[in-house]
Design an enzyme around this catalytic site. Structure first.
Site, mmCIF file in Angstrom:
data_model
loop_
_atom_site.group_PDB
_atom_site.id
_atom_site.type_symbol
_atom_site.label_atom_id
_atom_site.label_comp_id
_atom_site.label_asym_id
_atom_site.label_seq_id
_atom_site.Cartn_x
_atom_site.Cartn_y
_atom_site.Cartn_z
ATOM 1 N N ARG A 1 1.073 -1.449 -0.002
ATOM 2 C CA ARG A 1 -0.270 0.023 0.390
ATOM 3 C C ARG A 1 1.029 1.281 0.034
ATOM 4 N NH1 ARG A 1 -3.241 -3.539 3.453
ATOM 5 N NH2 ARG A 1 -5.259 -3.954 1.733
ATOM 6 N N LYS B 1 8.618 22.879 -14.825
ATOM 7 C CA LYS B 1 7.797 22.010 -14.469
ATOM 8 C C LYS B 1 7.068 21.822 -12.918
ATOM 9 C CE LYS B 1 6.057 17.230 -14.951
ATOM 10 N NZ LYS B 1 6.465 15.702 -16.153
ATOM 11 N N HIS C 1 8.984 8.564 -28.787
ATOM 12 C CA HIS C 1 8.401 9.705 -28.443
ATOM 13 C C HIS C 1 8.807 11.550 -27.845
ATOM 14 C CE1 HIS C 1 5.731 11.164 -25.050
ATOM 15 N NE2 HIS C 1 6.571 12.616 -24.310
ATOM 16 N N GLU D 1 11.837 18.182 -25.212
ATOM 17 C CA GLU D 1 10.782 18.193 -23.947
ATOM 18 C C GLU D 1 11.323 19.440 -23.376
ATOM 19 O OE1 GLU D 1 8.003 16.447 -23.131
ATOM 20 O OE2 GLU D 1 8.346 15.090 -24.086
ATOM 21 N N HIS E 1 2.256 17.300 -27.437
ATOM 22 C CA HIS E 1 1.884 16.152 -27.606
ATOM 23 C C HIS E 1 0.206 15.669 -27.797
ATOM 24 C CE1 HIS E 1 5.171 16.593 -24.861
ATOM 25 N NE2 HIS E 1 5.308 15.205 -24.622
ATOM 26 N N ASN F 1 1.194 19.262 -22.359
ATOM 27 C CA ASN F 1 0.606 18.442 -22.788
ATOM 28 C C ASN F 1 1.955 18.813 -24.669
ATOM 29 O OD1 ASN F 1 0.535 16.011 -21.303
ATOM 30 N ND2 ASN F 1 -1.556 16.492 -21.350
ATOM 31 N N ARG G 1 -1.471 21.956 -15.178
ATOM 32 C CA ARG G 1 -0.318 20.492 -15.619
ATOM 33 C C ARG G 1 -0.847 20.506 -17.000
ATOM 34 N NH1 ARG G 1 1.458 16.108 -11.898
ATOM 35 N NH2 ARG G 1 3.480 15.400 -13.663
ATOM 36 N N GLU H 1 -3.452 16.946 -12.472
ATOM 37 C CA GLU H 1 -3.368 17.245 -14.018
ATOM 38 C C GLU H 1 -5.221 17.666 -14.484
ATOM 39 O OE1 GLU H 1 -1.447 15.897 -17.147
ATOM 40 O OE2 GLU H 1 -3.278 16.042 -18.372
ATOM 41 N N LYS I 1 3.761 11.086 -11.653
ATOM 42 C CA LYS I 1 3.030 9.999 -12.386
ATOM 43 C C LYS I 1 3.912 8.874 -12.692
ATOM 44 C CE LYS I 1 0.514 12.871 -15.485
ATOM 45 N NZ LYS I 1 0.208 13.800 -16.472
ATOM 46 N N HIS J 1 1.528 12.282 -29.580
ATOM 47 C CA HIS J 1 1.500 10.932 -29.175
ATOM 48 C C HIS J 1 0.383 10.070 -30.608
ATOM 49 C CE1 HIS J 1 1.588 11.578 -24.590
ATOM 50 N NE2 HIS J 1 2.203 11.132 -25.189
HETATM 51 N N1 GLY Z 1 4.993 14.347 -18.505
HETATM 52 C C1 GLY Z 1 3.166 15.070 -18.110
HETATM 53 C C2 GLY Z 1 3.591 15.506 -16.675
HETATM 54 O O1 GLY Z 1 4.184 14.912 -15.910
HETATM 55 O O2 GLY Z 1 2.471 15.950 -16.692
#
Ligand code: GLY
Length: 365
Positions: free
Chosen positions: A127, A233, A270, A191, A254, A251, A247, A243, A149, A258
């Site tokens: 957990r 970031k 990517h 990026e 993206h 993207n 956030r 997000e 993430k 993507h």
């Molecule tokens: N890679 C995008 C984010 O971490 O929100």
């Protein structure tokens, strides 16, 4: 190349889950010292793919052993194909067999795949146990190791199973970039350019001015660049960790990127698909009346100057790209959202885009 680079530290402020990001050449050999001081876990499993374990595993284990921290190396086969629930199950069983408990922790040593797998495993094993990130690729150093993430792919799509789970610390050794294949370095630089477009015009200018030093991995310059990306970031994640709003600007490039990546069967890596996606998004912004053509030209020129592809390969099936747009994670109730620049340093999120404009930017270059 200069020999010295000022160590940099960026903090991600999330209350009692705040954590530091250390950006220092050679820090791989000093991770143990810092972890000893921070007292995060009794012992660690260093999770890495077999290739990176070979390159850097020994040095990291040595740095931990030197200060009396117990650690064991757990490896999995290199590549995105490993980023699945099977790998998580195997690693969890391995941890259990070795007697890892809630007082222990994980260290992710490697690129984005390793960070995503390790963070996800840490978030669900018993957990939740603590983990730290030691990213070794540029893409992981400026993006995926920061912000919490985590996740794995399932046959129905990439990153469809995952959690938000913050690391306790991030250690970025810029010297690790020397072993990175050129294509992967370029993917990470896409990026980097993204951060300039979404949030910081001055940083964009710095990337224009210092291209040669950036590409040559000048220690001082690359440290500054990585620190600025992490700072941007961190500020975004502090405001919107899960997000729900802001956030989503991360993207940029993206949505189309993507879809291009998927339509190529993941043959286009990517970061390079994101470079194409950013060029296309800038052109889309011009067509939507949001951005001056001159500014879009500046974005395109910077990508090209760094040696990135900006044209969507003509052999990629446009229908397939359009159909991937509909199934993307960022698509909500059938509405496809785009992050479009209004100026360099400022973006907006919109789904108010005409299909014919999407078609046009896929075919322009
Ligand atoms: N890679 C995008 C984010 O971490 O929100």
């Amino acid at each position: 190349m200069k020999d010295n680079a000022t160590p940099a530290m960026v903090s991600v402020g999330l209350g009692d889950r705040s954590y530091p990001i250390h950006i220092t050449p050679g820090i791989l050999d000093r991770v143990g010292d810092d972890l000893k001081e921070r007292d995060i876990a009794r012992r660690y499993a260093v999770v890495s793919d077999a290739y990176v374990a070979d390159l850097y595993g020994k040095r990291l284990l040595h740095s931990l052993a030197q200060v009396g921290i117990q650690a064991e190396l757990l490896t999995f086969p290199r590549g995105e194909e490993s980023k699945n629930l099977q790998t998580i199950a195997e690693l969890a069983s391995d941890l259990a067999r070795r007697g890892f408990d809630r007082g222990d922790g994980l260290i992710a040593l490697g690129g984005g795949v390793t960070g995503d797998i390790t963070g996800f495993l840490a978030s669900i094993y018993m957990r939740g146990i603590p983990f730290v990130q030691v990213p070794t690729t540029l893409l992981a150093q400026v993006d995926s190791s920061v912000g919490g993430k985590t996740g794995v792919d399932i046959p129905e799509g990439k990153n469809l199973v995952g959690t938000f789970y913050q690391p306790r610390a991030v250690y970025i050794d810029t010297d690790c970039l020397a072993s990175l294949p050129h294509q992967e370095l370029l993917g990470g630089l896409a990026e980097v350019i993204k951060y300039g477009v979404i949030r910081d015009e001055r940083f964009f200018g710095y990337l224009e001015e210092h291209r040669q030093e950036v590409v040559a991995l000048d220690r001082e310059v690359i440290s500054r660049v990585i620190a600025r990306c992490c700072e941007i970031k961190a500020r975004v994640v502090e405001e919107d960790e899960r997000e729900g709003g802001l956030r989503r600007i991360l993207n940029f490039g993206h949505t189309l990127g993507h879809a291009i990546e998927a339509a190529s069967g993941f043959r286009i890596i990517h970061g390079l698909a994101i470079a194409m996606g950013m060029r296309a998004a800038a052109d889309l912004a011009v067509r939507c009346g949001l951005l001056d053509a001159e500014e879009a030209g500046r974005i395109r020129e910077l990508l090209v100057a760094y040696g990135m592809p900006v044209q969507v390969p003509p052999e990629l099936d446009r229908d397939e790209i359009r159909s991937y747009l509909q199934t993307d994670k960022k698509t909500m109730a059938g509405r496809v959202f785009f992050v479009l620049p209004e100026a360099i340093g400022r973006v907006r999120i919109t789904d108010d885009v005409r299909p014919e404009d999407i078609d046009a930017v896929l075919d322009s270059d």
